[in-house]
Design an enzyme around this catalytic site. Structure first.
Site, mmCIF file in Angstrom:
data_model
loop_
_atom_site.group_PDB
_atom_site.id
_atom_site.type_symbol
_atom_site.label_atom_id
_atom_site.label_comp_id
_atom_site.label_asym_id
_atom_site.label_seq_id
_atom_site.Cartn_x
_atom_site.Cartn_y
_atom_site.Cartn_z
ATOM 1 C CB CYS A 52 12.400 -71.617 -97.491
ATOM 2 S SG CYS A 52 12.478 -71.803 -95.692
ATOM 3 C CG ASP A 59 13.614 -67.946 -99.927
ATOM 4 O OD1 ASP A 59 12.623 -67.348 -99.460
ATOM 5 O OD2 ASP A 59 14.197 -68.861 -99.339
ATOM 6 C CB SER A 76 28.670 -64.971 -119.039
ATOM 7 O OG SER A 76 28.583 -65.083 -120.436
ATOM 8 C CG HIS A 93 17.969 -65.723 -97.825
ATOM 9 N ND1 HIS A 93 17.190 -66.627 -98.509
ATOM 10 C CD2 HIS A 93 17.110 -64.808 -97.335
ATOM 11 C CE1 HIS A 93 15.922 -66.263 -98.442
ATOM 12 N NE2 HIS A 93 15.844 -65.162 -97.721
ATOM 13 C CD GLU A 94 21.425 -66.010 -93.703
ATOM 14 O OE1 GLU A 94 20.835 -65.148 -93.020
ATOM 15 O OE2 GLU A 94 20.869 -67.050 -94.092
#
Length: 153
Positions: A52, A59, A76, A93-94
């Protein structure tokens, strides 16, 4: 000795060096052997961690990446190292979801891509940001618009 197209990859098959902060430069590609075919490639990273930006608290999320490749595909192991590089990175988060999508667009120039973050609840609320992109001027742009309008229904 014959050179394979994979010989240029730096992360695959070598000792893993984990980065301590956001590192888009670790991402690598290889040539798509089927660029004329439309097909899905999906990655799930169930152990994504970021910080955060306000509290510094961790998070946790599952990050889902789905794309239709064009000429290049993401390798990968380099993707895993890239996603793990968010561990000490502070962003909402966004922001994480949009940054991941934009970095992969810049890297691969896919026909279509979508990224979803399924973040675990904090304070009783979970956040599931979703971002997508379709190659402008193609059916994939229309697909992106359609999937965005249908998302969450």
């Amino acid at each position: 000795m014959e050179t394979r197209q994979e010989d240029h990859l730096q992360a695959l098959g070598r000792k893993t060096d984990y980065r301590m902060d956001y590192a888009p430069e670790v991402l690598e590609t290889f040539v798509n052997k089927h660029p004329g075919n439309d097909y899905w490639v999906q990655f799930n990273c169930p152990e994504f961690t970021s910080l955060c930006p306000i509290t510094g608290q961790p998070d946790f999320a599952e990050i889902k990446i789905m794309y239709i490749p064009a000429e290049k595909m993401v390798e990968s192991k380099s993707l895993k190292l890239y996603l793990f590089s968010f561990r000490n990175h502070g962003d909402f988060h966004e922001d994480c979801v949009n940054i991941i999508m934009k970095d992969l667009i810049k890297l691969m120039e896919p026909k279509y891509i979508e990224v979803t973050g399924i973040f675990t609840p904090r304070g009783g609320i979970s956040i599931y940001p979703y971002a997508n992109y379709g190659l402008p001027g193609t059916k994939y742009e229309q697909m992106a618009e359609h999937r965005m309008m249908q998302h969450g229904l």
